[in-house]
Design a protein around this motif. Structure first.
Motif, PDB file in Angstrom:
ATOM      1  N   SER A 113       0.818  -1.214   0.000  1.00 51.70           N
ATOM      2  CA  SER A 113       0.000   0.000   0.000  1.00 51.70           C
ATOM      3  C   SER A 113       0.855   1.269   0.000  1.00 51.70           C
ATOM      4  O   SER A 113       0.387   2.328   0.406  1.00 51.70           O
ATOM      5  CB  SER A 113      -0.949  -0.011   1.202  1.00 51.70           C
ATOM      6  N   TRP A 118       7.608   6.550  -3.530  1.00 53.12           N
ATOM      7  CA  TRP A 118       7.442   7.344  -2.305  1.00 53.12           C
ATOM      8  C   TRP A 118       8.558   7.119  -1.292  1.00 53.12           C
ATOM      9  O   TRP A 118       8.623   7.829  -0.282  1.00 53.12           O
ATOM     10  CB  TRP A 118       6.104   7.032  -1.616  1.00 53.12           C
TER      11      TRP A 118
ATOM     12  N   MET B   1      -1.027  -3.047 -11.574  1.00 46.36           N
ATOM     13  CA  MET B   1      -1.755  -1.772 -11.409  1.00 46.36           C
ATOM     14  C   MET B   1      -1.570  -0.918 -12.668  1.00 46.36           C
ATOM     15  O   MET B   1      -0.527  -0.937 -13.288  1.00 46.36           O
ATOM     16  CB  MET B   1      -1.208  -1.047 -10.173  1.00 46.36           C
ATOM     17  N   LYS B   2      -2.594  -0.152 -12.990  1.00 38.94           N
ATOM     18  CA  LYS B   2      -2.531   0.780 -14.120  1.00 38.94           C
ATOM     19  C   LYS B   2      -1.309   1.704 -13.965  1.00 38.94           C
ATOM     20  O   LYS B   2      -0.946   2.067 -12.858  1.00 38.94           O
ATOM     21  CB  LYS B   2      -3.810   1.620 -14.094  1.00 38.94           C
ATOM     22  N   GLY B  32      -2.219   6.881   1.126  1.00 35.25           N
ATOM     23  CA  GLY B  32      -2.301   5.938   0.012  1.00 35.25           C
ATOM     24  C   GLY B  32      -3.044   4.649   0.319  1.00 35.25           C
ATOM     25  O   GLY B  32      -3.337   3.871  -0.589  1.00 35.25           O
ATOM     26  N   SER B  33      -3.361   4.402   1.598  1.00 33.42           N
ATOM     27  CA  SER B  33      -3.970   3.109   1.967  1.00 33.42           C
ATOM     28  C   SER B  33      -5.255   2.852   1.183  1.00 33.42           C
ATOM     29  O   SER B  33      -5.466   1.757   0.670  1.00 33.42           O
ATOM     30  CB  SER B  33      -4.303   3.072   3.457  1.00 33.42           C
ATOM     31  N   LEU B  36      -4.643   3.561  -3.262  1.00 35.45           N
ATOM     32  CA  LEU B  36      -3.997   2.540  -4.100  1.00 35.45           C
ATOM     33  C   LEU B  36      -4.907   1.328  -4.279  1.00 35.45           C
ATOM     34  O   LEU B  36      -4.932   0.717  -5.347  1.00 35.45           O
ATOM     35  CB  LEU B  36      -2.646   2.127  -3.513  1.00 35.45           C
ATOM     36  N   LYS B  40      -6.039  -0.214  -7.798  1.00 34.29           N
ATOM     37  CA  LYS B  40      -5.876  -1.638  -8.116  1.00 34.29           C
ATOM     38  C   LYS B  40      -7.195  -2.284  -8.529  1.00 34.29           C
ATOM     39  O   LYS B  40      -7.225  -3.149  -9.394  1.00 34.29           O
ATOM     40  CB  LYS B  40      -5.310  -2.376  -6.897  1.00 34.29           C
ATOM     41  N   GLU B  41      -8.283  -1.855  -7.872  1.00 35.86           N
ATOM     42  CA  GLU B  41      -9.607  -2.401  -8.213  1.00 35.86           C
ATOM     43  C   GLU B  41     -10.201  -1.738  -9.445  1.00 35.86           C
ATOM     44  O   GLU B  41     -11.311  -2.062  -9.854  1.00 35.86           O
ATOM     45  CB  GLU B  41     -10.575  -2.226  -7.030  1.00 35.86           C
ATOM     46  N   ARG B  42      -9.479  -0.766 -10.009  1.00 39.67           N
ATOM     47  CA  ARG B  42      -9.929  -0.012 -11.188  1.00 39.67           C
ATOM     48  C   ARG B  42     -11.224   0.741 -10.946  1.00 39.67           C
ATOM     49  O   ARG B  42     -12.032   0.944 -11.850  1.00 39.67           O
ATOM     50  CB  ARG B  42     -10.058  -0.920 -12.414  1.00 39.67           C
ATOM     51  N   TRP B 119     -16.958   1.686   2.311  1.00 38.78           N
ATOM     52  CA  TRP B 119     -16.505   0.297   2.174  1.00 38.78           C
ATOM     53  C   TRP B 119     -17.659  -0.641   1.901  1.00 38.78           C
ATOM     54  O   TRP B 119     -17.552  -1.847   2.158  1.00 38.78           O
ATOM     55  CB  TRP B 119     -15.707  -0.112   3.418  1.00 38.78           C
ATOM     56  N   ARG B 124     -17.207  -1.401  -3.647  1.00 40.37           N
ATOM     57  CA  ARG B 124     -15.811  -1.851  -3.752  1.00 40.37           C
ATOM     58  C   ARG B 124     -15.631  -2.974  -4.767  1.00 40.37           C
ATOM     59  O   ARG B 124     -14.525  -3.188  -5.264  1.00 40.37           O
ATOM     60  CB  ARG B 124     -15.308  -2.303  -2.381  1.00 40.37           C
ATOM     61  N   ASN B 125     -16.698  -3.720  -5.066  1.00 41.39           N
ATOM     62  CA  ASN B 125     -16.590  -4.782  -6.056  1.00 41.39           C
ATOM     63  C   ASN B 125     -17.019  -4.328  -7.444  1.00 41.39           C
ATOM     64  O   ASN B 125     -17.209  -5.148  -8.333  1.00 41.39           O
ATOM     65  CB  ASN B 125     -17.370  -6.017  -5.604  1.00 41.39           C
TER      66      ASN B 125
END
Lengths: 215, 324
Positions: A113, A118, B1-2, B32-33, B36, B40-42, B119, B124-125
């Motif tokens: 994450s 960074w 990841m893109k 970033g938690s 990101l 990743k999940e687009r 959430w 999220r899906n």
């Protein structure tokens, strides 16, 4: 990773779409990111397909290091795929399981994450940095003595969380150990042995608190 | 990841300019938690990440004339351990310390915590719900055990932040920078109900940055706490939480602010409960009455009725504990 609808829902699409397939998704993604036949190491700078890159400097397990990274690499991808430090594991790749835990400037973080870019100017300690001069960190020895690892996949992350805990609190209570390691999931469910190991390492002496290269 | 470009602005003004540039998809990132995971999940596909971590001075806790100011990039770990926050604004230290795991608190920032996306599992899906740009909320007829009992419609997400109810209870102010300059608004005005715009949870524009949070000088006798109820012992979001801030004069409650988390699309203030408590001695009987009043007007969905007795109980218990 595709979520394109299809008339027939295959198991693969279902699993990828629901999160149960995150491990599969994590291994597929880097391949998709590359142009066919492209070698990341030899990619020509500035080629149209080339992802943005940045030069960074950082300290890894006590050694200074400079390199060029692709901006979208996560820290754990940088560690595993480009520095050969495969001790940090990719479990969920979503900051949920803790298998990728490393120390960033002395604090535990999920390296899945964080972006590699960074860590410019920062210091990273991975599981490979715990043993010193061929001697295991007392925490590592305690994990062995107390049968901490079962399948072992979560162990490096568990050790890094334990390390971070003892660096900031050298003599935790069992409750504090449990709280300090809530961010690391063990699907073999060997939590009690891990807690015993951390308490034993903490009781063993002050060397634990400043062991490894983390001091 | 893109793939994307990570940009490190040197100032808030530069960050705002980068976020507002035309023809590019941009996203602001603190710890970033959350962000990101979204990439990743687009769920978002930014061309440019505007990384606030390299802007100097955004991660400090300072004091000015009694007011305590928390930089938006201050981590949750720092806030939960800060001696000033712990002694004067316990509810915020409790809430920051209740977030996720040590790793999340070491990376996660206060600005990110209050502006994290919901959430809800449908969102999220990647389901085409309101939050993903669609025109429906799948939780209404679907799996809604973790969804809203208050303030729902047309979206029934719950606001996931632990620190948000604490900041509303403390009457915090949010300093926001944008292209036209700065504005400072009350925490309660920052969060926006889905009836206003079901695709969003707050009033922060895409090219605005939450720079700083101001806590008003703690009034004499302020006692505050945060209680988080989880469906397991650790590492998840609140199914119900309550932030309580009471101004006490010996046994008497002069003024109360009571805010629920995990039950509504925004931090859910309980004005009626607050009025019940003001000017009274908080006895177990009054705490029980406040608990009963806390669920007035709730409209549970098919699978989340359990939140009603839970809310009643934790409001009662938390008030009793704070006043004791």
């Amino acid at each position: 990773m595709s979520r394109k609808s299809s008339s027939k829902i295959s198991r693969r699409h279902f699993v990828e779409g629901t999160g149960a397939g995150l491990v599969a998704a994590a291994t597929v993604a880097p391949l998709k990111g590359q142009a066919p036949g492209a070698d990341v190491k030899n990619r020509t700078q500035g080629a149209p397909s080339s992802p943005p890159r940045t030069k960074i400097k950082f300290t890894i397990n006590g050694a200074e290091r400079g390199m060029e990274v692709e901006d979208h690499w996560t820290l754990v991808e940088l560690l595993r795929d480009h520095l050969g430090l495969t001790g940090s594991k990719i479990g969920c790749d979503r900051g949920e399981c803790g298998a990728c835990t490393v120390l960033l400037d002395g604090k535990s973080v999920y390296s899945c994450s964080q972006l590699g870019v960074w860590i410019d100017g920062k210091s990273i300690i991975t599981i490979e940095g715990l043993a010193k001069n061929g001697r295991l960190d007392p925490l590592q020895q305690a994990f062995i003595d107390h049968d901490g690892p079962q399948c072992g996949f979560c162990t490096s992350g568990q050790l890094m969380s334990a390390k971070a805990l003892l660096m900031h609190n050298p003599h935790p209570s069992a409750e504090e150990v449990r709280a300090g390691m809530t961010g690391n999931i063990c699907r073999c469910s060997n939590y009690n042995h891990y807690v015993e190991a951390v308490l034993a390492a903490s009781a063993a002496g002050p060397s634990t608190g400043s062991g490894g290269n983390a001091a | 990841m893109k793939t994307f470009t990570n940009v490190n602005p040197k100032s808030v003004q530069e960050a705002v300019k980068l976020l507002g540039q035309q023809g590019k998809t941009t996203a602001v990132v603190g710890g970033g938690s959350d962000l990101l995971g979204m990439v990743k999940e687009r769920l978002i596909q930014p061309d440019i990440l505007v990384n606030l971590k390299t802007i100097p001075g955004l991660d400090k806790i300072t004091e000015q004339g009694g007011e305590v100011r928390i930089g938006g990039l201050t981590t949750l770990a720092t806030i939960s351990q800060d001696p000033t926050i712990r002694s004067r604004y316990k509810v915020l230290a409790d809430a920051a310390g209740a977030v996720g795991t040590p790793q999340i608190r070491n990376a996660g920032t206060i600005a990110g915590n209050v502006s994290q996306r919901p959430w809800c599992w449908y969102f999220r899906n990647g389901f085409p719900c309101f939050k993903n740009g669609g025109k429906t909320c799948f939780s209404i007829a679907g799996e809604n055990e973790f969804h809203a009992i208050f303030g729902g419609g047309p979206s029934y997400i719950v606001h996931p932040s632990d620190t948000a109810p604490a900041l509303v209870a403390l009457d915090a102010k949010f300093r926001i920078a944008g292209p036209a300059g700065e504005r400072t608004i009350a925490a309660s005005e920052f969060f926006a109900p889905p009836s206003k715009d079901p695709s969003r949870e707050n009033v922060l524009a895409h090219d605005e940055v939450l720079v700083e949070i101001h806590l008003p000088a703690a009034p004499r006798g302020l006692r505050s706490t945060y209680h988080k109820e989880l469906d397991r012992e650790s590492w998840t979001h609140a199914i119900v939480s309550v932030a309580v801030a009471l101004e006490m004069d010996r046994d008497f409650c002069k003024k109360a602010r009571v805010v629920l988390g995990g039950v509504a699309p925004i931090p859910w203030r309980l004005p009626k409960v607050e009025a019940m408590l003001a000017g009274k001695r908080i006895t177990p009987e009054l705490a029980a009455q406040a608990g009963a009043a806390s669920i007035e007007g709730a409209q549970p969905l098919a699978k989340n009725k359990y939140k009603l007795p839970l809310t009643k109980a934790i409001v009662k218990r938390t008030l009793t504990a704070v006043a004791a």
